[in-house]
Design a protein around this motif. Structure first.
Motif, mmCIF file in Angstrom:
data_model
loop_
_atom_site.group_PDB
_atom_site.id
_atom_site.type_symbol
_atom_site.label_atom_id
_atom_site.label_comp_id
_atom_site.label_asym_id
_atom_site.label_seq_id
_atom_site.Cartn_x
_atom_site.Cartn_y
_atom_site.Cartn_z
ATOM 1 N N UNK A 14 0.822 -1.361 0.507
ATOM 2 C CA UNK A 14 0.328 0.727 0.010
ATOM 3 C C UNK A 14 0.939 1.887 0.542
ATOM 4 N N UNK A 15 1.703 1.122 1.266
ATOM 5 C CA UNK A 15 3.091 2.459 1.404
ATOM 6 C C UNK A 15 3.583 2.336 -0.644
ATOM 7 N N UNK A 16 4.143 1.802 -0.898
ATOM 8 C CA UNK A 16 4.970 1.987 -2.365
ATOM 9 C C UNK A 16 3.799 2.053 -3.507
ATOM 10 N N UNK A 17 2.832 1.857 -3.029
ATOM 11 C CA UNK A 17 1.609 2.246 -4.249
ATOM 12 C C UNK A 17 1.560 3.890 -4.072
ATOM 13 N N UNK A 18 1.298 3.849 -3.006
ATOM 14 C CA UNK A 18 1.493 5.828 -2.366
ATOM 15 C C UNK A 18 2.744 6.214 -3.161
ATOM 16 N N UNK A 19 4.204 5.570 -3.050
ATOM 17 C CA UNK A 19 4.875 6.258 -3.528
ATOM 18 C C UNK A 19 4.472 6.310 -5.241
ATOM 19 N N UNK A 21 2.340 6.647 -6.393
ATOM 20 C CA UNK A 21 0.868 7.914 -7.150
ATOM 21 C C UNK A 21 1.827 9.173 -6.921
ATOM 22 N N UNK A 22 2.680 9.469 -6.572
ATOM 23 C CA UNK A 22 3.989 10.315 -6.004
ATOM 24 C C UNK A 22 2.782 10.995 -4.656
ATOM 25 N N UNK A 23 2.426 10.330 -3.472
ATOM 26 C CA UNK A 23 1.653 10.692 -2.195
ATOM 27 C C UNK A 23 2.473 10.898 -1.295
ATOM 28 N N UNK A 24 3.700 9.592 -1.663
ATOM 29 C CA UNK A 24 4.590 9.473 -0.461
ATOM 30 C C UNK A 24 5.603 9.220 -1.034
ATOM 31 N N UNK A 25 7.012 10.594 -0.328
ATOM 32 C CA UNK A 25 8.452 10.858 -1.079
ATOM 33 C C UNK A 25 8.616 9.186 -0.964
ATOM 34 N N UNK A 26 10.219 8.759 -1.289
ATOM 35 C CA UNK A 26 10.782 7.828 -1.635
ATOM 36 C C UNK A 26 11.495 7.786 -0.470
ATOM 37 N N UNK A 335 22.723 12.732 6.595
ATOM 38 C CA UNK A 335 22.192 13.514 5.424
ATOM 39 C C UNK A 335 21.247 15.058 4.962
ATOM 40 N N UNK A 336 21.323 14.977 4.509
ATOM 41 C CA UNK A 336 20.258 16.377 4.097
ATOM 42 C C UNK A 336 18.818 15.507 4.287
ATOM 43 N N UNK A 337 18.236 14.151 3.926
ATOM 44 C CA UNK A 337 16.899 14.046 4.763
ATOM 45 C C UNK A 337 16.879 14.573 6.213
ATOM 46 N N UNK A 338 17.784 13.403 6.902
ATOM 47 C CA UNK A 338 17.980 13.198 8.307
ATOM 48 C C UNK A 338 17.876 14.353 8.972
ATOM 49 N N UNK A 339 18.284 16.309 8.014
ATOM 50 C CA UNK A 339 18.164 16.708 9.064
ATOM 51 C C UNK A 339 17.335 17.855 8.588
ATOM 52 N N UNK A 340 16.542 16.887 7.712
ATOM 53 C CA UNK A 340 15.248 17.803 7.141
ATOM 54 C C UNK A 340 14.110 16.978 8.197
ATOM 55 N N UNK A 341 14.393 16.105 9.194
ATOM 56 C CA UNK A 341 13.504 15.008 9.908
ATOM 57 C C UNK A 341 13.775 15.879 11.509
#
Length: 450
Positions: A14-19, A21-26, A335-341
Motif C-alpha cells: 500500500x505504501x509503495x503504491x503511495x510512492x 502515485x507521488x503521495x509519499x516521497x521515496x 544527510x540532508x534527509x536526516x537534517x530535514x527530519x
C-alpha cells in the motif's frame, strides 16, 4: 491471509503504491517506513517495532494515520497501533536528561558544553556591537557604558555575553564581588526574604556587589515592590561607581509597566541590541558546534541547516546535537534527509511549546503582590479579585483551555464567573492604561519563556 507477516507485506505494498502515485516521497518510505518491524497482532491491536526513539517519534507523529489507513485497506478496519523501540543496552537507556546515557556519546556531548566566554561567542553583524560593548565593560568595569543594557529576542546569545563578562571578571579580578541573577530570581528572592524576615541580608547581598549582572530584567515589570527594591539597589551601586549590566527581550521604552524612573536610569548608559543572526553567522555557529561534538557535516548539510533555522542560536545548536545523537544511533553520517527530519521536530516543538498553568498564575500573583493560594481561594479583596480576573484572561489568551477548565484552575469557579472575569479585564484594559500595560507585559513575559 493467515499470518500477520502476510498482512504487513500487503501494508507495505500500500505504501509503495503511495510512492508510485507521488503521495509519499521515496526518501520518506526508505527512511521511516521500510525498516518498521511487524511484531504481532492481538485482536484490534497492532504492535510494531522501530530501531530507535527518533524513528518512533517521527513515525508516531507523521505516519501513524497513514499506517491505520493502510491496515484498513488490507483488513477492513483501523487497528490501534503501538510502536516500541528495539531493546538497547542499559547504557543507551533514555535518562530523561539532555546528556545521553551512552558513555561515548556522553563524552562527545561534554565537549560541546563550552564555557560562556568571549572566545566561544560567534561574532557577526547581528551582535558585534553588543559583543564589543561587553568586552569593553569586562576590561574596564565601572568606567565605560554603565549601565550597559542589551536587548533582543530569546536565544540570541544575551545570556552568553552576560556570563562571558562574569567569567572574564572572575579571572582578571578575583577580588570582585560579582552577582549574576535573573529578573525572575531577583523577584522570588525578595519575596522570600520578606517572608523570612531576612530583608537586610537581601539588601546587603545586592548593594555590596562590585558588578551586578541581571538577565531578563523585563520580569520585574509590573511588580511594584520588586521595582522599588531594584531602583534603590541600582542607585546605590551607580553612586559607588559599580558596574551594572542588564539584558531584556525588548528595549526599556517598550517595557510598558516598568516605572518611568527605572527606564530613565537604563537609558542613561549604553543600549545595544542583538538581532537574528545572519546567514554567515548561522553557518559559523553550526560549524563550531559540529567541531566541538566531533561531528563531520558536509557543507551541503551545514548550508541547509543555516538556511532553514533562522530564529535563534539555540535552534542551531540543538539541531547539531540531535544529528550527533542520530549518527550514534544509526551509525551513518548525517544527510540532508536526516537534517530535514530533525529540523521538522525542532520547528514543531517550538510551535507547540506549552505555557504551564502554574507559571501563568504565579506570574500574575507576583505582578499583583498576592499569593497563588489567594487567587485560587474565595477571598474577594480588590487586589486578589483583580489578580484572579487577570489570570482568567491570560489563561484564555495563552492556553486552549475551556472556560470550565479555567474555572477549575482558579478554585472551581463556574463557567459564567470565568466569562465575567474575562469581560471585566477586557473592559479594564480599554479604560485603564495601567491594566492594559500590566496584562500585556504578563503575556509578553510568559511567551518569552518558551
Amino acid at each position: 491471509m493467515n499470518s500477520f507477516s502476510e498482512i504487513y507485506n500487503s501494508v507495505l505494498l500500500y505504501f509503495k503504491d503511495m510512492v508510485a502515485k507521488g503521495e509519499l516521497s521515496p526518501t520518506a518510505y526508505d527512511l521511516w517506513i521500510k525498516d518498521i518491524v511487524p511484531e504481532k497482532m492481538e485482536g484490534s491491536a497492532v504492535h510494531l517495532r522501530v530501531k530507535n526513539e527518533m524513528s518512533r517519534s517521527v513515525v508516531e507523529s507523521k505516519y501513524a494515520d497513514m499506517l491505520k489507513t493502510a491496515f484498513n485497506s488490507v483488513i477492513g478496519f483501523e487497528p490501534d497501533i503501538s510502536i516500541s523501540v528495539e531493546s538497547q543496552p542499559a547504557d543507551d537507556a533514555d535518562t530523561g536528561n539532555d546528556m545521553p546515557a551512552n558513555p561515548d556519546l556522553r563524552a562527545a556531548y561534554r565537549n560541546a558544553e563550552y564555557l560562556y566566554t568571549f572566545d566561544t561567542f560567534i561574532v557577526g553583524k547581528s551582535n558585534q556591537f553588543a559583543h564589543a560593548a561587553c568586552v569593553a565593560v569586562a576590561n574596564n568595569p565601572g568606567y565605560v557604558y554603565n549601565p550597559l543594557f542589551i536587548y533582543g529576542p530569546p536565544g540570541m546569545g544575551k545570556t552568553h555575553l552576560l556570563q562571558a563578562v562574569s567569567n572574564q571578571l572572575k579571572t582578571d579580578h578575583p577580588e570582585m564581588a560579582i552577582v549574576y541573577v535573573t529578573g525572575e530570581a531577583f523577584t522570588t528572592e525578595l519575596i522570600e526574604s520578606i517572608q523570612k524576615g531576612k530583608n537586610m541580608e537581601f539588601k546587603h547581598k545586592y548593594r555590596s556587589a562590585d558588578v551586578l549582572l541581571m538577565d531578563d530584567v523585563q520580569f520585574i515589570s509590573g511588580k511594584e515592590s520588586t521595582q522599588e527594591e531594584f531602583f534603590h539597589t541600582f542607585n546605590e551601586l551607580r553612586s559607588l561607581g559599580k558596574q551594572i549590566v542588564l539584558t531584556s527581550d525588548r528595549p526599556p521604552k517598550d517595557i510598558s509597566s516598568l516605572a518611568d524612573r527605572i527606564k530613565s536610569r537604563f537609558e542613561q548608559g549604553l543600549i545595544a541590541d542583538i538581532s537574528t543572526p545572519d546567514f554567515e553567522t548561522r553557518m559559523a555557529i553550526v560549524k563550531r558546534k559540529a567541531l566541538l561534538l566531533d561531528l563531520s557535516l558536509d557543507e551541503e548539510v551545514i548550508t541547509y541547516i543555516a538556511t532553514r533555522l533562522k530564529a535563534n542560536v539555540r535552534q542551531l545548536e540543538g539541531c547539531v546535537k540531535k544529528l550527533k545523537a542520530y549518527q550514534h544511533l544509526m551509525g551513518t553520517s548525517p544527510t540532508i534527509t536526516q537534517a530535514q527530519a530533525v529540523i521538522s521536530e525542532i520547528l514543531t516543538d517550538n510551535d507547540s511549546s506549552p505555557i504551564g498553568t502554574d507559571n501563568i498564575i504565579s506570574e500574575v500573583a507576583a505582578v499583583y503582590s498576592v499569593r497563588v493560594d489567594d487567587i485560587r481561594s474565595d477571598k474577594r479583596s480588590k487586589q486578589i479579585s483583580t489578580a484572579r480576573k487577570v489570570c482568567a484572561y491570560v489563561l484564555k489568551e495563552l492556553t486552549p483551555m475551556s472556560l470550565k477548565q479555567i474555572g477549575a484552575e482558579l478554585g472551581n469557579k463556574d463557567h459564567s464567573s470565568v466569562s465575567g472575569y474575562i469581560n471585566d479585564v477586557r473592559k479594564m484594559m480599554n479604560e485603564q492604561q495601567v491594566t492594559h500595560d500590566n496584562v500585556e507585559d504578563i503575556i509578553r513575559n510568559l511567551r518569552s519563556r518558551v
